[in-house]
Design a protein around this motif. Sequence first.
Motif, PDB file in Angstrom:
ATOM      1  N   MET A   1       0.844  -1.173   0.000  1.00 35.74           N
ATOM      2  CA  MET A   1       0.000   0.000   0.000  1.00 35.74           C
ATOM      3  C   MET A   1       0.887   1.233   0.000  1.00 35.74           C
ATOM      4  SD  MET A   1      -3.166   0.771   2.421  1.00 35.74           S
ATOM      5  CE  MET A   1      -3.924   2.343   2.401  1.00 35.74           C
ATOM      6  N   GLN A   2       0.532   2.198  -0.811  1.00 34.40           N
ATOM      7  CA  GLN A   2       1.315   3.424  -0.896  1.00 34.40           C
ATOM      8  C   GLN A   2       0.513   4.581  -0.321  1.00 34.40           C
ATOM      9  OE1 GLN A   2       2.837   4.224  -4.763  1.00 34.40           O
ATOM     10  NE2 GLN A   2       3.722   6.163  -4.170  1.00 34.40           N
ATOM     11  N   LEU A   3       1.158   5.342   0.545  1.00 32.56           N
ATOM     12  CA  LEU A   3       0.505   6.492   1.146  1.00 32.56           C
ATOM     13  C   LEU A   3       0.618   7.689   0.213  1.00 32.56           C
ATOM     14  CD1 LEU A   3       1.867   6.188   4.793  1.00 32.56           C
ATOM     15  CD2 LEU A   3      -0.270   5.294   3.863  1.00 32.56           C
ATOM     16  N   THR A   4      -0.344   8.597   0.303  1.00 31.97           N
ATOM     17  CA  THR A   4      -0.297   9.798  -0.514  1.00 31.97           C
ATOM     18  C   THR A   4       0.795  10.730   0.003  1.00 31.97           C
ATOM     19  OG1 THR A   4      -1.881  10.975   0.874  1.00 31.97           O
ATOM     20  CG2 THR A   4      -2.788   9.689  -0.968  1.00 31.97           C
ATOM     21  N   ALA A   5       1.201  11.658  -0.842  1.00 31.75           N
ATOM     22  CA  ALA A   5       2.209  12.637  -0.447  1.00 31.75           C
ATOM     23  C   ALA A   5       1.704  13.475   0.726  1.00 31.75           C
ATOM     24  CB  ALA A   5       2.564  13.530  -1.635  1.00 31.75           C
ATOM     25  N   THR A   7      -0.285  12.508   3.141  1.00 31.50           N
ATOM     26  CA  THR A   7      -0.164  11.708   4.363  1.00 31.50           C
ATOM     27  C   THR A   7       1.288  11.667   4.818  1.00 31.50           C
ATOM     28  OG1 THR A   7      -2.097  10.394   3.812  1.00 31.50           O
ATOM     29  CG2 THR A   7      -0.556   9.430   5.383  1.00 31.50           C
ATOM     30  N   ASP A   8       2.200  11.527   3.887  1.00 36.72           N
ATOM     31  CA  ASP A   8       3.625  11.524   4.214  1.00 36.72           C
ATOM     32  C   ASP A   8       4.009  12.833   4.905  1.00 36.72           C
ATOM     33  OD1 ASP A   8       6.402  10.731   4.176  1.00 36.72           O
ATOM     34  OD2 ASP A   8       6.665  11.995   2.407  1.00 36.72           O
ATOM     35  N   GLN A  83      -7.394   8.599   8.776  1.00 29.78           N
ATOM     36  CA  GLN A  83      -8.020   9.916   8.679  1.00 29.78           C
ATOM     37  C   GLN A  83      -7.358  10.782   7.614  1.00 29.78           C
ATOM     38  OE1 GLN A  83      -7.625  10.974  12.835  1.00 29.78           O
ATOM     39  NE2 GLN A  83      -9.816  10.678  13.152  1.00 29.78           N
ATOM     40  N   LEU A  84      -6.059  10.668   7.469  1.00 25.65           N
ATOM     41  CA  LEU A  84      -5.364  11.454   6.451  1.00 25.65           C
ATOM     42  C   LEU A  84      -5.607  10.917   5.046  1.00 25.65           C
ATOM     43  CD1 LEU A  84      -1.967  12.103   8.252  1.00 25.65           C
ATOM     44  CD2 LEU A  84      -3.698  13.803   7.666  1.00 25.65           C
TER      45      LEU A  84
END
Length: 156
Positions: A1-5, A7-8, A83-84
Motif C-alpha cells: 500500500m502506498q501512502l499519498t504525499a 499523508t507523508d 483519517q489522512l
Amino acid sequence: MQLTASTDIGMRAVMRLAAADQAGDRVTIKAIAHQVGASERTVSTVVARLVEIGVIATTRGRGGGLVLTDTARSTTLGTLIRQLEQRPEVVECAGPPSSPMIAGGRLRHVLAQAAEAFYRELDRFTVADLVAGSAGQLLPLRAQTSRRAPADAEEP
C-alpha cells in the motif's frame, strides 16, 4: 500500500511536532515546509487537515506556531493514517469503465483484508512511540541542521 504525499507530509509534521513538545521548541509551517522539502502552501493544506481532525492546534501571531493536541500523542498511527488518507478502499471498482472486480469481488475482498491488516499493524503504535528515545532527540537537530546547511555551504 502506498501512502499519498499529503499523508507523508502529515506524518512528518506530526513527528516533528511531537519531538518539539519534548524539546520545548516552537514550530511553524515554514519550518516544517523546509524540513520536509515541500512548499508552505502544501504544508498549510496538510496542517489544515490535521487541525480539522484534532491532531494539531495553531496559535497565530508573534510567538505562535503549531503544537500537538493532547489527543494526538495517544492517537494510533493506524487511526491517524486512516483519517489522512480518506480512502475507503484500496481499489476503486465503480465508475466508467466498470471494473470486472465488481462481479466477483474476490480480489477486492482480498485487497480490503490486506489493507485492514496494514492498518491493524499501525494501530499497535502511537504518535508518542515515533519519537520515543533517541529518535525524538534527533528530529529537532535534523531541522536545525537543514536550516543551517545553506549558510554553512557558503562559507569558504
